[in-house]
Design a protein around this motif. Structure first.
Motif, PDB file in Angstrom:
ATOM      1  N   THR A  85       1.978  -4.117 -23.698  1.00  0.00           N
ATOM      2  CA  THR A  85       1.393  -4.905 -22.620  1.00  0.00           C
ATOM      3  C   THR A  85      -0.107  -5.060 -22.871  1.00  0.00           C
ATOM      4  OG1 THR A  85       1.026  -2.919 -21.270  1.00  0.00           O
ATOM      5  CG2 THR A  85       3.086  -4.138 -20.924  1.00  0.00           C
ATOM      6  N   ALA A  86      -0.666  -6.151 -22.380  1.00  0.00           N
ATOM      7  CA  ALA A  86      -2.098  -6.391 -22.579  1.00  0.00           C
ATOM      8  C   ALA A  86      -2.608  -7.384 -21.556  1.00  0.00           C
ATOM      9  CB  ALA A  86      -2.355  -6.915 -23.987  1.00  0.00           C
ATOM     10  N   GLU A  87      -3.826  -7.159 -21.079  1.00  0.00           N
ATOM     11  CA  GLU A  87      -4.486  -8.113 -20.195  1.00  0.00           C
ATOM     12  C   GLU A  87      -5.344  -9.056 -21.037  1.00  0.00           C
ATOM     13  OE1 GLU A  87      -6.661  -6.087 -17.206  1.00  0.00           O
ATOM     14  OE2 GLU A  87      -4.976  -4.846 -16.555  1.00  0.00           O
ATOM     15  N   ALA A  88      -5.467 -10.264 -20.577  1.00  0.00           N
ATOM     16  CA  ALA A  88      -6.166 -11.297 -21.338  1.00  0.00           C
ATOM     17  C   ALA A  88      -7.592 -10.893 -21.691  1.00  0.00           C
ATOM     18  CB  ALA A  88      -6.163 -12.608 -20.552  1.00  0.00           C
ATOM     19  N   ASP A  89      -8.269 -10.168 -20.782  1.00  0.00           N
ATOM     20  CA  ASP A  89      -9.657  -9.778 -21.025  1.00  0.00           C
ATOM     21  C   ASP A  89      -9.789  -8.892 -22.259  1.00  0.00           C
ATOM     22  OD1 ASP A  89     -10.395 -11.213 -18.837  1.00  0.00           O
ATOM     23  OD2 ASP A  89     -10.643  -9.483 -17.507  1.00  0.00           O
ATOM     24  N   GLN A 111       3.547 -12.653 -26.768  1.00  0.00           N
ATOM     25  CA  GLN A 111       2.797 -12.859 -25.526  1.00  0.00           C
ATOM     26  C   GLN A 111       2.594 -14.365 -25.322  1.00  0.00           C
ATOM     27  OE1 GLN A 111       1.970  -9.996 -23.699  1.00  0.00           O
ATOM     28  NE2 GLN A 111       3.129  -8.943 -25.303  1.00  0.00           N
ATOM     29  N   PRO A 112       3.551 -15.054 -24.696  1.00  0.00           N
ATOM     30  CA  PRO A 112       3.441 -16.516 -24.569  1.00  0.00           C
ATOM     31  C   PRO A 112       2.231 -16.961 -23.770  1.00  0.00           C
ATOM     32  CG  PRO A 112       5.288 -15.662 -23.265  1.00  0.00           C
ATOM     33  CD  PRO A 112       4.825 -14.540 -24.131  1.00  0.00           C
ATOM     34  N   GLY A 208      -8.531  -4.852 -27.373  1.00  0.00           N
ATOM     35  CA  GLY A 208      -9.909  -4.730 -26.926  1.00  0.00           C
ATOM     36  C   GLY A 208     -10.900  -4.496 -28.041  1.00  0.00           C
ATOM     37  N   ASN A 209     -10.440  -4.641 -29.287  1.00  0.00           N
ATOM     38  CA  ASN A 209     -11.287  -4.364 -30.454  1.00  0.00           C
ATOM     39  C   ASN A 209     -11.829  -2.935 -30.407  1.00  0.00           C
ATOM     40  OD1 ASN A 209     -12.160  -5.314 -32.915  1.00  0.00           O
ATOM     41  ND2 ASN A 209     -14.030  -6.240 -32.118  1.00  0.00           N
TER      42      ASN A 209
END
Length: 445
Positions: A85-89, A111-112, A208-209
């Protein structure tokens, strides 16, 4: 006296009998196997892969192919399934503004919402299992087999026959971390039809790098090039500093096809890239360019193989390594020219830069030639920065730090300048210069 360190995974209590090294390696492999997923339609393929792994173990340095790469750190980690899972930010820092066409995967899962919704005519992406997967992988590649046994989704990218895709495609593989070592297995199949063309950037990076991220990513990318197809493929591994990255790239080329691969490795505590290209049609061309950076206590290993299975083939390979502090870089490159592959033209060069007395580079270019009508060459150099060149630049007004920076940048730039994204090229150039010029650590080697 021999001191035996037992992994927490196997040590049940202080009174338990010592676990042998082989059993620890088997136990770790079985734990990784248990974290695998299932791909709909791939039940038979994945069962066969799991059966092949049943009695195997994580390889040790006694295995010739892993002689320079010690995987012991895998035995001392506890693995969990990656959250996917990941948030766009947290994804935004990894996107390339100059390559807007993208497909984003987090821990191997598509992640469409973060990917492009409109694709050029002739280019398609499907997610799931495809019958062409795992048709050309080496059966004795343990980690590729582990991936086959446990991948959940595959990115299947196809270019229709005759389609020349003008826009580069950014295939972004993001890995996330947890309190324990997260494990994921990205899988991709890239197929180019006859007379088609594509520029692909395959990019492995932490969510998040985050350079401190701890995870294990085991990836496989299969590439099929039809007659007269052309692929420019940049593979960038910039994982977190505590990560482990093991990857296989397997390329199959038909007649008159052209493959140009650019493999950059700047991240992960330990990384290994198995890079294989087979020319199955005559007059094919294979170009492999590579750059590996081993700073701190990082280990970066590249094993490549170019296999000429038809006559009139061409290949050119340039692999560069930079090692500083206590870093270690490994390059082993095979070029195999059997009797059938007459009039082959193959050149291979390994160039290496040592920036510390404690750093180490092991390089092994290899030509295996049976055919008698060929033009083949190989070579390797290992050197330090030239004092004469530094002195010359200082005489032109640069201080020693600036002169050193310029020379390292020029050494790496020969490979980096071939990347199709200016943003990525500049980011990696800054990364290489920063890490290579970092002061040596004072800890014991």
């Amino acid at each position: 006296m021999t001191l035996s360190v037992v992994s927490p995974l196997e040590q049940v209590n202080s009174d338990a009998a010592p676990v042998s090294a082989v059993e620890r390696r088997k136990t770790t492999l079985q734990q990784l196997l248990s974290l695998g997923q299932s791909a709909t339609g791939a039940e038979t393929l994945q069962t066969q892969a799991r059966d092949r792994l049943a009695d195997l173990a994580i390889p040790s340095t006694k295995v010739e192919a892993w002689r320079f790469t010690d995987l012991t750190l895998l035995l001392d980690r506890s693995f969990v399934a990656a959250p996917a899972t990941a948030e766009a930010d947290f994804v935004e820092p990894l996107l390339l503004a100059d390559v807007p066409l993208r497909a984003v995967f987090v821990d191997g899962q598509f992640q469409p919402a973060l990917s492009s919704t409109e694709w050029p005519e002739g280019l398609s992406l499907t997610v799931g299992f495809d019958a062409a997967i795992a048709q050309n992988l080496l059966a004795d590649d343990l980690f590729a087999t582990l991936n086959t046994a446990g991948f959940g989704q595959a990115a299947v990218i196809r270019v229709a026959a005759g389609a020349a895709i003008a826009q580069p495609l950014h295939l972004l593989w993001i890995s996330s971390s947890t309190s324990e070592t997260a494990f994921s297995q990205p899988r991709a199949l890239i197929e180019l039809g006859a007379n088609s063309a594509l520029t692909l950037i395959e990019d492995f990076a932490p969510l998040g790098n985050d350079c401190t991220a701890d995870y294990f990513v085991n990836t496989v990318t299969e590439i099929q090039l039809g007659a007269n197809a052309q692929l420019q493929h940049s593979r960038v591994q910039r994982d977190g500093d505590r990560a482990v990255h093991i990857g296989t790239t397997a390329v199959q080329q038909e007649r008159d096809s052209r493959y140009h691969g650019i493999a950059i490795s700047t991240g992960a505590q330990l990384s290994r890239h198995n890079y294989l290209a087979a020319q199955n049609g005559s007059q094919a061309e294979t170009v492999l360019d590579g750059l590996s950076l081993a700073d701190g206590d990082r280990l970066v290993d590249t094993h490549s193989g170019i296999f000429f299975n038809q006559p009139h083939g061409r290949s050119q390979q340039l692999h560069k390594c930079i090692a500083s502090d206590r870093g270690r870089a490994v390059f082993s490159g095979r070029v195999v020219v059997p009797q059938i592959a007459q009039q082959t033209d193959a050149a291979q060069l390994s160039r290496n830069l040592l920036l510390s007395s404690r750093a180490r580079i092991d390089t092994k270019p290899q030509l295996e030639i049976v055919a008698d009508d060929v033009k083949c060459s190989h070579g390797a150099t290992v050197s330090q920065l030239s004092e004469d060149e530094i002195f010359y630049l200082q005489s032109r007004g640069l201080d020693q730090a600036a002169a050193t920076h310029l020379l390292i940048e020029a050494f790496a730039g020969e490979i980096l300048q071939k990347l199709p994204s200016t943003q990525l090229r500049e980011a990696l150039s800054r990364c290489v210069s920063c890490r290579a010029e970092r002061p040596e650590s004072s800890s014991a080697s």
